[in-house]
Scaffold this motif. Structure first.
Motif, short mmCIF file in Angstrom:
data_model
loop_
_atom_site.label_atom_id
_atom_site.label_comp_id
_atom_site.label_asym_id
_atom_site.label_seq_id
_atom_site.Cartn_x
_atom_site.Cartn_y
_atom_site.Cartn_z
N SER A 23 36.98 18.36 -1.94
CA SER A 23 37.67 19.05 -0.85
C SER A 23 38.70 18.10 -0.23
CB SER A 23 36.66 19.51 0.20
OG SER A 23 36.03 18.38 0.80
N PRO A 24 39.73 18.65 0.42
CA PRO A 24 40.78 17.81 1.00
C PRO A 24 40.25 16.75 1.97
CG PRO A 24 41.49 20.10 0.95
CD PRO A 24 40.03 20.08 0.56
N ASP A 25 39.19 17.07 2.72
CA ASP A 25 38.67 16.09 3.68
C ASP A 25 37.68 15.12 3.05
OD1 ASP A 25 36.52 17.73 3.22
OD2 ASP A 25 36.33 18.46 5.27
N LEU A 26 37.49 15.25 1.71
CA LEU A 26 36.63 14.34 0.94
C LEU A 26 35.16 14.40 1.36
CD1 LEU A 26 38.96 11.19 0.73
CD2 LEU A 26 38.83 13.16 -0.79
N LYS A 27 34.76 15.49 2.00
CA LYS A 27 33.37 15.61 2.44
C LYS A 27 32.53 16.50 1.52
CE LYS A 27 34.07 14.89 7.41
NZ LYS A 27 33.87 15.47 8.76
N TYR A 28 33.20 17.36 0.75
CA TYR A 28 32.47 18.33 -0.06
C TYR A 28 33.01 18.35 -1.48
CZ TYR A 28 31.24 19.95 4.62
OH TYR A 28 30.82 20.02 5.92
#
Length: 201
Positions: A23-28
């Motif tokens: 994911s763009p926020d690197l969390k998922y």
């Protein structure tokens, strides 16, 4: 996923390899799976061939999968076991049931022919009991519905296992079978795990 589709009549389903993206926020992690389900198929006619012990209507009555139903592979497998039980309860411990399918791609119908190989009748040669350090053999044997020298019977074997387990003395009961001194005989090893008794201090 494939099994789910097979049970809903999609016999030509193709499940692609999962594609994983961060994911763009690197969390998922996002997982994408491509599914080509194809056409849905329905059940056509049933037939029975090979070593038949009963009239065909007896076999038909055992089937849960019926003509015009959506094809369901799990139900087909369960019906195979039900048909096999007819033979096992008449002494044919090694009977084989094979469903041969004839697929009509144009009409999307699957016809099924169950082929039977009964094999030879099998007799219980010996019944051994293991693992009962505190419970006497006779306590277990009086619950058995199978007898040494008697024809093999799968339903009676299952009933015997349930009756021994219902005594409440054992955590686990297993009926293991193996060939006896001849190909037409079988040895049953009953392995029990006794429940722990109370301790006194």
């Amino acid at each position: 996923i494939s099994h789910l589709y097979f049970d809903h009549g999609y016999i030509h389903v193709k499940v692609g390899k999962p594609v994983i993206q961060m994911s763009p926020d690197l969390k998922y992690l996002d997982i994408f799976i491509t599914i080509f389900e194809g056409e849905q198929y329905f059940v056509g006619n049933f037939d029975f061939s090979g070593d038949l012990l009963e009239k065909k209507n007896v076999y038909s009555e055992k089937l849960t999968l019926k003509t015009k139903y959506v094809f369901n592979r799990s139900m087909l497998s369960q019906d195979m076991l039900s048909l096999k039980r007819i033979y096992e309860d008449q002494g044919y411990a090694y009977a084989n049931v094979s469903p041969l399918t004839n697929i009509d791609e144009k009409s999307r119908i699957i016809h099924v022919n169950y082929q039977f190989e009964k094999g030879e009748k099998v007799y219980f040669e010996r019944i051994n009991i293991k693992g009962n350090s505190k419970t006497r053999d006779k306590v277990i044997r009086r619950e058995l519905k199978i007898i040494e020298g008697e024809l093999f019977n799968e339903t009676k074997k299952e009933l015997s296992k349930n009756r021994v387990l219902a005594l409440g003395y054992f955590e686990n009961v297993e009926f293991k079978t193996r060939q006896g001194s001849r190909p037409d005989t079988m040895i049953v090893d009953i392995e029990v795990t006794e429940r722990p008794t109370g301790t006194f201090q």
